[in-house]
Design a protein around this motif. Structure first.
Motif, PDB file in Angstrom:
ATOM      1  N   GLN A   1      32.889  31.156  63.785  1.00 22.83           N
ATOM      2  CA  GLN A   1      31.905  31.660  62.833  1.00 22.83           C
ATOM      3  C   GLN A   1      32.620  32.336  61.664  1.00 22.83           C
ATOM      4  O   GLN A   1      33.505  33.165  61.857  1.00 22.83           O
ATOM      5  N   VAL A   2      32.218  31.960  60.451  1.00 19.25           N
ATOM      6  CA  VAL A   2      32.850  32.511  59.252  1.00 19.25           C
ATOM      7  C   VAL A   2      32.030  33.688  58.743  1.00 19.25           C
ATOM      8  O   VAL A   2      30.799  33.619  58.680  1.00 19.25           O
ATOM      9  N   VAL A   3      32.722  34.779  58.457  1.00 19.62           N
ATOM     10  CA  VAL A   3      32.062  35.945  57.870  1.00 19.62           C
ATOM     11  C   VAL A   3      32.659  36.213  56.501  1.00 19.62           C
ATOM     12  O   VAL A   3      33.842  35.976  56.262  1.00 19.62           O
ATOM     13  N   THR A   4      31.810  36.663  55.605  1.00 21.53           N
ATOM     14  CA  THR A   4      32.249  37.040  54.269  1.00 21.53           C
ATOM     15  C   THR A   4      32.204  38.555  54.190  1.00 21.53           C
ATOM     16  O   THR A   4      31.163  39.160  54.453  1.00 21.53           O
ATOM     17  N   LEU A   5      33.337  39.138  53.893  1.00 25.99           N
ATOM     18  CA  LEU A   5      33.456  40.592  53.864  1.00 25.99           C
ATOM     19  C   LEU A   5      33.523  41.091  52.432  1.00 25.99           C
ATOM     20  O   LEU A   5      34.180  40.484  51.587  1.00 25.99           O
ATOM     21  N   GLY A   6      32.856  42.195  52.176  1.00 22.39           N
ATOM     22  CA  GLY A   6      32.935  42.848  50.875  1.00 22.39           C
ATOM     23  C   GLY A   6      33.659  44.169  51.016  1.00 22.39           C
ATOM     24  O   GLY A   6      33.768  44.725  52.118  1.00 22.39           O
ATOM     25  N   ASP A   7      34.146  44.692  49.911  1.00 22.57           N
ATOM     26  CA  ASP A   7      34.822  45.994  49.949  1.00 22.57           C
ATOM     27  C   ASP A   7      33.893  47.040  50.559  1.00 22.57           C
ATOM     28  O   ASP A   7      32.715  47.125  50.201  1.00 22.57           O
ATOM     29  N   GLY A   8      34.427  47.791  51.496  1.00 24.66           N
ATOM     30  CA  GLY A   8      33.660  48.858  52.119  1.00 24.66           C
ATOM     31  C   GLY A   8      32.844  48.422  53.321  1.00 24.66           C
ATOM     32  O   GLY A   8      32.196  49.253  53.954  1.00 24.66           O
TER      33      GLY A   8
END
Length: 87
Positions: free
Chosen positions: A68-75
């Motif tokens: 499963q691919v997750v997209t992470l943002g700052d914080g």
């Protein structure tokens, strides 16, 4: 692209890492949950004993470790959630 995330450790993972939380910088994104787990194991090799038992929570949503691919943002917050022991 990379992000800076906050990683929270719970239960057995606190014992294994020696920390309850940490900031992890330069996390590639998007990233598979398996690669994210492997990145944390590289930082804390003792976590490897939880392999196959642990789940991650990304922004308070459980994610099985796999493709499963997750997209992470700052914080963003990532939690390492091992199986809870009875007692």
């Amino acid at each position: 692209m990379t992000s800076q995330v906050f990683v929270f450790y719970f239960a057995k993972s606190v014992e294994l890492t020696g920390v309850k939380q940490e900031e992890v910088t330069a996390v590639p994104t998007p990233i598979s949950s398996r690669d994210l787990w492997n990145l944390l194991v590289q930082r804390h090799p003792r976590l490897s004993i939880l392999q196959g038992q642990v789940v991650l929570a990304v922004r308070q949503q459980y994610v099985d470790i796999g493709d499963q691919v997750v997209t992470l943002g700052d914080g963003d917050e990532v939690a390492v959630v091992p199986p809870l022991s009875g007692g």
